[in-house]
Design a protein around this motif. Structure first.
Motif, PDB file in Angstrom:
ATOM      1  N   MET A  36      53.721  13.284 -35.752  1.00  0.00           N
ATOM      2  CA  MET A  36      53.097  14.149 -36.742  1.00  0.00           C
ATOM      3  C   MET A  36      53.746  15.530 -36.710  1.00  0.00           C
ATOM      4  O   MET A  36      54.002  16.075 -35.638  1.00  0.00           O
ATOM      5  N   GLN A  37      53.988  16.095 -37.873  1.00  0.00           N
ATOM      6  CA  GLN A  37      54.606  17.409 -37.986  1.00  0.00           C
ATOM      7  C   GLN A  37      53.555  18.448 -38.378  1.00  0.00           C
ATOM      8  O   GLN A  37      52.801  18.248 -39.328  1.00  0.00           O
ATOM      9  N   TYR A  38      53.521  19.538 -37.621  1.00  0.00           N
ATOM     10  CA  TYR A  38      52.593  20.622 -37.926  1.00  0.00           C
ATOM     11  C   TYR A  38      53.358  21.945 -37.949  1.00  0.00           C
ATOM     12  O   TYR A  38      54.398  22.082 -37.307  1.00  0.00           O
ATOM     13  N   PRO A  39      52.833  22.951 -38.636  1.00  0.00           N
ATOM     14  CA  PRO A  39      53.439  24.285 -38.562  1.00  0.00           C
ATOM     15  C   PRO A  39      53.370  24.811 -37.123  1.00  0.00           C
ATOM     16  O   PRO A  39      52.456  24.480 -36.365  1.00  0.00           O
ATOM     17  N   LYS A  40      54.312  25.642 -36.750  1.00  0.00           N
ATOM     18  CA  LYS A  40      54.306  26.245 -35.416  1.00  0.00           C
ATOM     19  C   LYS A  40      53.368  27.443 -35.337  1.00  0.00           C
ATOM     20  O   LYS A  40      52.913  27.820 -34.258  1.00  0.00           O
ATOM     21  N   LYS A  41      53.078  28.036 -36.499  1.00  0.00           N
ATOM     22  CA  LYS A  41      52.266  29.242 -36.529  1.00  0.00           C
ATOM     23  C   LYS A  41      51.443  29.275 -37.802  1.00  0.00           C
ATOM     24  O   LYS A  41      51.923  28.836 -38.853  1.00  0.00           O
ATOM     25  N   VAL A  42      50.211  29.775 -37.715  1.00  0.00           N
ATOM     26  CA  VAL A  42      49.339  29.860 -38.889  1.00  0.00           C
ATOM     27  C   VAL A  42      48.672  31.232 -38.942  1.00  0.00           C
ATOM     28  O   VAL A  42      48.654  31.981 -37.959  1.00  0.00           O
ATOM     29  N   VAL A  43      48.118  31.543 -40.099  1.00  0.00           N
ATOM     30  CA  VAL A  43      47.271  32.729 -40.291  1.00  0.00           C
ATOM     31  C   VAL A  43      45.830  32.254 -40.429  1.00  0.00           C
ATOM     32  O   VAL A  43      45.552  31.332 -41.201  1.00  0.00           O
ATOM     33  N   VAL A  44      44.932  32.874 -39.682  1.00  0.00           N
ATOM     34  CA  VAL A  44      43.513  32.537 -39.765  1.00  0.00           C
ATOM     35  C   VAL A  44      42.750  33.776 -40.229  1.00  0.00           C
ATOM     36  O   VAL A  44      42.751  34.809 -39.553  1.00  0.00           O
ATOM     37  N   GLY A  45      42.121  33.666 -41.385  1.00  0.00           N
ATOM     38  CA  GLY A  45      41.236  34.725 -41.873  1.00  0.00           C
ATOM     39  C   GLY A  45      39.797  34.350 -41.592  1.00  0.00           C
ATOM     40  O   GLY A  45      39.440  33.164 -41.635  1.00  0.00           O
TER      41      GLY A  45
END
Length: 336
Positions: free
Chosen positions: A1-10
């Motif tokens: 499975m491929q996921y983003p390495k970094k996300v923004v959480v509001g």
């Protein structure tokens, strides 16, 4: 499975979370939550709704709340890197936001909302879709002239609590229309928990194939039927990198009963049991992402501490499991 390495959480606890509470949350408690979230690294926060407080008394302190967070000694030096948002569904609310901005305490960003369901649009805004788009086209330039960014939200993407099934393709075209008329980013919202993980993956895959600005797309999930984190996972798999949530997973339709008094809210609740309603829990989502190796740039231990206090503020146990169970140890515990 491929996921983003970094996300923004509001985090949108103070607006979307508290709006469903049937008691008024003290202004100082709201300020405290905002301060603590900023100190934990959250850079996108919904503060309040500039709509008519007669129908939504949870927001009767909208101006005072913005003034206090702007003046807060605890976070004043951090606000240049933080985006504070107010919901402004109709013209008078947008005008309030513009005036507050001119007075030096107003929002950095305002939120306007369309639904792919005409019935939901009318109930939520009092306008047809045609009328709402016309209103948005008129007022967005005025807000931008005042230095305010615009979020265009698309609702009822996966289904309408009034009409039932909706077309995913309509939300894609609505997204493009928001950008065409000046929106800076778009929130893609499952406002009543209608989305299932397979359709979430399908929709966000369609979306990211169509748009050339994926970092400006925000995923917003309710977990009314318990699918919230499964939908977050599906959105991650599709490539989404921008999420919002609430502490304890609270929130939902504006309360129609506050401090013992019936109020208009947005009318009758859509749900069989309004106690089931809520968003994805910020605490559980960021702990899950951390375990998956996805960077959030947040102080997760502090987020869990804030979550415990929010339970005291609202006066009951909330949805978060990690607030009780804690994080998974990163090294040997030494226990045998």
């Amino acid at each position: 499975m491929q996921y983003p390495k970094k996300v923004v959480v509001g985090d949108i606890t103070v607006r979307d979370g508290f709006q469903h509470e049937e008691k008024f949350i003290p202004t100082q408690a709201k300020v405290w939550v905002l301060e603590q979230l900023i100190l934990s690294g959250v850079k996108h926060l919904e503060v309040t709704n500039f709509g008519n407080p007669k129908g939504m008394p949870q927001f009767k302190d909208a101006d005072e709340l913005f003034k206090q967070i702007r003046q807060s000694k605890k976070v004043k030096d951090k606000l240049d890197d933080v985006v504070l948002t107010a919901v402004t569904i109709r013209e008078r609310a947008i005008e309030r936001a513009i005036n507050a901005k001119k007075e030096g305490y107003g929002p950095d960003r305002i939120l306007l909302m369309v639904s792919t369901s005409e019935s939901h649009q009318i109930k939520n805004s009092g306008l047809t879709l045609k009328e709402y788009w016309k209103m948005a086209e008129e007022w967005i330039p005025k807000a931008k002239d005042a230095g305010i960014k615009i979020n265009g939200t698309v609702s009822t993407i996966w289904g309408c609590p009034i009409e039932g099934p909706t077309r995913l393709e309509d939300a894609i075209s609505f997204t493009q229309r928001w950008f065409d008329i000046g929106a800076d980013d778009v929130e893609h919202a499952d406002h009543d928990g209608s989305a299932s993980p397979d359709r979430v993956y399908r929709y966000y895959s369609m979306l990211l194939d169509k748009v050339d600005n994926p970092h400006k797309q925000i995923a917003h999930f309710h977990t009314t039927r318990g699918w919230g984190l499964a939908n977050v996972l599906a959105a991650l798999q599709a490539g989404m990198t921008n999420f919002e949530s609430t502490l304890g997973g609270i929130g939902g339709q504006p309360a129609n009963f506050v401090d013992g008094v019936p109020v208009a809210g947005t009318g009758d609740y859509y749900y069989n049991d309004p106690n089931d309603v809520g968003l994805v829990s910020t605490e559980d989502m960021v702990v899950m992402m951390d375990e998956m190796g996805i960077e959030t740039d947040l102080d997760i231990d502090r987020i869990l501490q804030i979550g415990k206090i929010v339970e005291k503020i609202v006066g009951r146990r909330l949805r978060s499991k990690t607030v009780n169970q804690g994080r998974i140890p990163k090294s040997m515990t030494g226990r045998k």
